[in-house]
Every structure is written in C-alpha cells, then in structure tokens.
Design a protein around this motif. Sequence first.
Motif, PDB file in Angstrom:
ATOM      1  N   GLY A  49       0.807  -1.219   0.000  1.00 13.48           N
ATOM      2  CA  GLY A  49       0.000   0.000   0.000  1.00 13.48           C
ATOM      3  C   GLY A  49       0.841   1.271   0.000  1.00 13.48           C
ATOM      4  N   VAL A  50       2.000   1.216  -0.665  1.00 15.43           N
ATOM      5  CA  VAL A  50       2.861   2.387  -0.781  1.00 15.43           C
ATOM      6  C   VAL A  50       3.150   2.649  -2.255  1.00 15.43           C
ATOM      7  CG1 VAL A  50       3.949   1.937   1.458  1.00 15.43           C
ATOM      8  CG2 VAL A  50       5.053   1.115  -0.625  1.00 15.43           C
ATOM      9  N   ALA A  51       3.619   3.839  -2.539  1.00 15.69           N
ATOM     10  CA  ALA A  51       3.971   4.185  -3.916  1.00 15.69           C
ATOM     11  C   ALA A  51       5.288   3.515  -4.302  1.00 15.69           C
ATOM     12  CB  ALA A  51       4.101   5.696  -4.065  1.00 15.69           C
ATOM     13  N   LYS A  52       5.386   3.148  -5.561  1.00 21.29           N
ATOM     14  CA  LYS A  52       6.621   2.536  -6.073  1.00 21.29           C
ATOM     15  C   LYS A  52       7.809   3.485  -5.861  1.00 21.29           C
ATOM     16  CE  LYS A  52       7.044   1.858 -10.544  1.00 21.29           C
ATOM     17  NZ  LYS A  52       6.963   1.329 -11.908  1.00 21.29           N
ATOM     18  N   GLN A  53       7.572   4.780  -5.999  1.00 23.40           N
ATOM     19  CA  GLN A  53       8.645   5.767  -5.799  1.00 23.40           C
ATOM     20  C   GLN A  53       9.163   5.737  -4.361  1.00 23.40           C
ATOM     21  OE1 GLN A  53       5.645   6.370  -7.091  1.00 23.40           O
ATOM     22  NE2 GLN A  53       5.991   7.123  -9.160  1.00 23.40           N
ATOM     23  N   THR A  54       8.261   5.454  -3.421  1.00 25.68           N
ATOM     24  CA  THR A  54       8.679   5.346  -2.019  1.00 25.68           C
ATOM     25  C   THR A  54       9.675   4.208  -1.863  1.00 25.68           C
ATOM     26  OG1 THR A  54       6.566   6.210  -1.248  1.00 25.68           O
ATOM     27  CG2 THR A  54       7.850   4.924   0.335  1.00 25.68           C
ATOM     28  N   ILE A  55       9.383   3.084  -2.485  1.00 23.83           N
ATOM     29  CA  ILE A  55      10.285   1.938  -2.396  1.00 23.83           C
ATOM     30  C   ILE A  55      11.632   2.284  -3.017  1.00 23.83           C
ATOM     31  CG2 ILE A  55      10.698  -0.411  -3.220  1.00 23.83           C
ATOM     32  CD1 ILE A  55       7.718  -0.945  -2.800  1.00 23.83           C
ATOM     33  N   TYR A  56      11.622   2.869  -4.210  1.00 23.20           N
ATOM     34  CA  TYR A  56      12.894   3.185  -4.874  1.00 23.20           C
ATOM     35  C   TYR A  56      13.678   4.261  -4.133  1.00 23.20           C
ATOM     36  CZ  TYR A  56      12.027   0.173  -8.873  1.00 23.20           C
ATOM     37  OH  TYR A  56      11.830  -0.917  -9.677  1.00 23.20           O
ATOM     38  N   ARG A  57      13.017   5.084  -3.359  1.00 21.37           N
ATOM     39  CA  ARG A  57      13.723   6.081  -2.565  1.00 21.37           C
ATOM     40  C   ARG A  57      14.501   5.396  -1.448  1.00 21.37           C
ATOM     41  NH1 ARG A  57       9.614   9.032  -0.038  1.00 21.37           N
ATOM     42  NH2 ARG A  57       9.024   9.651  -2.125  1.00 21.37           N
ATOM     43  N   TRP A  58      13.980   4.265  -0.950  1.00 22.62           N
ATOM     44  CA  TRP A  58      14.588   3.591   0.188  1.00 22.62           C
ATOM     45  C   TRP A  58      15.439   2.397  -0.195  1.00 22.62           C
ATOM     46  CZ3 TRP A  58       9.350   3.308   3.197  1.00 22.62           C
ATOM     47  CH2 TRP A  58       9.002   4.586   3.637  1.00 22.62           C
ATOM     48  N   TRP A  59      15.105   1.723  -1.291  1.00 24.46           N
ATOM     49  CA  TRP A  59      15.821   0.518  -1.699  1.00 24.46           C
ATOM     50  C   TRP A  59      16.086   0.557  -3.201  1.00 24.46           C
ATOM     51  CZ3 TRP A  59      11.388  -0.054   1.457  1.00 24.46           C
ATOM     52  CH2 TRP A  59      11.621  -0.544   2.736  1.00 24.46           C
ATOM     53  N   PRO A  60      17.278   0.209  -3.641  1.00 26.49           N
ATOM     54  CA  PRO A  60      17.567   0.221  -5.072  1.00 26.49           C
ATOM     55  C   PRO A  60      16.951  -0.943  -5.856  1.00 26.49           C
ATOM     56  CG  PRO A  60      19.585  -0.124  -3.797  1.00 26.49           C
ATOM     57  CD  PRO A  60      18.468   0.044  -2.820  1.00 26.49           C
ATOM     58  N   SER A  61      16.599  -2.041  -5.158  1.00 27.92           N
ATOM     59  CA  SER A  61      16.096  -3.212  -5.880  1.00 27.92           C
ATOM     60  C   SER A  61      15.330  -4.130  -4.936  1.00 27.92           C
ATOM     61  CB  SER A  61      17.266  -4.004  -6.479  1.00 27.92           C
ATOM     62  OG  SER A  61      17.999  -4.636  -5.432  1.00 27.92           O
ATOM     63  N   LYS A  62      14.660  -5.113  -5.521  1.00 28.49           N
ATOM     64  CA  LYS A  62      13.954  -6.097  -4.693  1.00 28.49           C
ATOM     65  C   LYS A  62      14.936  -6.922  -3.874  1.00 28.49           C
ATOM     66  CE  LYS A  62      13.428  -9.941  -7.982  1.00 28.49           C
ATOM     67  NZ  LYS A  62      12.450 -10.757  -8.731  1.00 28.49           N
ATOM     68  N   VAL A  63      16.135  -7.136  -4.384  1.00 31.73           N
ATOM     69  CA  VAL A  63      17.144  -7.874  -3.621  1.00 31.73           C
ATOM     70  C   VAL A  63      17.466  -7.141  -2.322  1.00 31.73           C
ATOM     71  CG1 VAL A  63      19.579  -8.605  -3.604  1.00 31.73           C
ATOM     72  CG2 VAL A  63      18.139  -9.089  -5.596  1.00 31.73           C
ATOM     73  N   ASP A  64      17.596  -5.822  -2.384  1.00 28.70           N
ATOM     74  CA  ASP A  64      17.892  -5.047  -1.177  1.00 28.70           C
ATOM     75  C   ASP A  64      16.742  -5.108  -0.179  1.00 28.70           C
ATOM     76  OD1 ASP A  64      20.585  -3.637  -1.607  1.00 28.70           O
ATOM     77  OD2 ASP A  64      19.531  -3.319  -3.495  1.00 28.70           O
ATOM     78  N   ILE A  65      15.513  -5.117  -0.682  1.00 28.17           N
ATOM     79  CA  ILE A  65      14.353  -5.255   0.209  1.00 28.17           C
ATOM     80  C   ILE A  65      14.391  -6.620   0.886  1.00 28.17           C
ATOM     81  CG2 ILE A  65      11.836  -5.329   0.356  1.00 28.17           C
ATOM     82  CD1 ILE A  65      11.825  -3.566  -2.231  1.00 28.17           C
ATOM     83  N   LEU A  66      14.599  -7.660   0.091  1.00 26.05           N
ATOM     84  CA  LEU A  66      14.645  -9.014   0.652  1.00 26.05           C
ATOM     85  C   LEU A  66      15.804  -9.175   1.634  1.00 26.05           C
ATOM     86  CD1 LEU A  66      13.686 -11.005  -2.549  1.00 26.05           C
ATOM     87  CD2 LEU A  66      12.297 -10.761  -0.463  1.00 26.05           C
ATOM     88  N   LEU A  67      16.930  -8.534   1.358  1.00 26.32           N
ATOM     89  CA  LEU A  67      18.056  -8.589   2.301  1.00 26.32           C
ATOM     90  C   LEU A  67      17.692  -7.914   3.620  1.00 26.32           C
ATOM     91  CD1 LEU A  67      21.153  -8.063   0.018  1.00 26.32           C
ATOM     92  CD2 LEU A  67      20.830  -9.920   1.664  1.00 26.32           C
ATOM     93  N   ASP A  68      17.020  -6.772   3.552  1.00 29.53           N
ATOM     94  CA  ASP A  68      16.598  -6.115   4.789  1.00 29.53           C
ATOM     95  C   ASP A  68      15.650  -7.016   5.578  1.00 29.53           C
ATOM     96  OD1 ASP A  68      18.143  -3.888   4.393  1.00 29.53           O
ATOM     97  OD2 ASP A  68      16.474  -2.495   4.130  1.00 29.53           O
ATOM     98  N   THR A  69      14.742  -7.680   4.865  1.00 36.23           N
ATOM     99  CA  THR A  69      13.822  -8.614   5.514  1.00 36.23           C
ATOM    100  C   THR A  69      14.602  -9.742   6.178  1.00 36.23           C
ATOM    101  OG1 THR A  69      12.109  -8.152   3.890  1.00 36.23           O
ATOM    102  CG2 THR A  69      11.903 -10.203   5.075  1.00 36.23           C
ATOM    103  N   LEU A  70      15.526 -10.328   5.439  1.00 37.08           N
ATOM    104  CA  LEU A  70      16.325 -11.432   5.962  1.00 37.08           C
ATOM    105  C   LEU A  70      17.147 -11.004   7.171  1.00 37.08           C
ATOM    106  CD1 LEU A  70      17.592 -14.255   5.878  1.00 37.08           C
ATOM    107  CD2 LEU A  70      19.193 -13.363   4.149  1.00 37.08           C
TER     108      LEU A  70
END
Length: 186
Positions: A49-70
Amino acid sequence: MPAARTPKGRAPHRRNEEARLAVLHAADDLLVERGFGGVSVEGIAARAGVAKQTIYRWWPSKVDILLDTLIQDADRKLVVPDTGTSVERVTRYLRDLVKFLTRDDAGKVLLALIGEAQHDAETAKVFHERYLTPRRRQERTMLAGHAKTDADAALDALVGPVVYRALTGAPIPPKFVAGLVAATLG
C-alpha cells in the motif's frame, strides 16, 4: 536576505516505520507465495500500500528489500548462541538454522537469495557484503576457544550440509546435525 525555510512535515529521506515494515512484510509474503521470480517492486508496492517511488527512494532493488527482511528476521530468530561450550553453541545454532530454513518464511528468503546469487553477480556481491560476511563473523564466535580449529573450514563443514539439504528439500533430522557436529568438532 531572509533565511531559507525548511518545509513542514517529514524529511523526504526519513523512512516511515509503518511503511517500511509493510514493504518488508509484503516482500516476504510475495516471495513465499510466488518465488523469487514472482516478486517485483510493483507487486511489493501494491501489497504494502505504498507508492513505487517510495520503495525506490529507500531501496535500489527487490534484492535489497529481501536482504533487509532477511537481516531483520535473522537477527531476531537466528541468534548465534554465546553461552555453553563451543559444541553446545554450535549444536544449538545448527538446530535453530534447520528450523529457520525449513519452517520459517525468512528461511525461504535466505534460500531464494542463495539461489539468485548463483545467477547474478551483483546479487552475490550484495548478499556477501550485507548478510553472509557479517553472519560469518558472528558464527565464528561460537568456535572461540575450540582447540586448533580453522573456524571458516569448520563452519563450512557444519553449515554447508544443512543449507544444501534445505535447498534440495532433503530431510534434516536431529541425528544428522549431531553427526555433523561430532564429525567436525569431535
């Protein structure tokens, strides 16, 4: 000349904790449901429920998101023991690793990143820098004081077979873990 005014509201670089957690949970859920290839920034944004731009502002890629989760989940659920003998610490850690890899969604993230690192050099580099190297540093502490043990070789011999079995879906019974510890640490 009047002083420049700072706009009211949040600083644009500061993360909203609720949105950050929503993104991490969405990425984790999508990976479990769809596998690595089924996870996209667009899908994460929609689920969180967030904007795609919000994600790209915080993480460069899905790998970085998954790494933060891990990293967040491993820090909570896969703690390197610091009490007991080295054999006791390693045994406890390997049992926790088995549970993490086979029963926890975060373990699926770890296995997916291992798999993706085999095909993408940038993923491998970031995965080593952000997760594997710091994790290995923590794991080495379990072997502190163990007589004449090459810590990295011992950890490879202990962790490697567990990860391999998890990757291939083979069972990892407690006696398998006990046998690894006995064979490696004596």
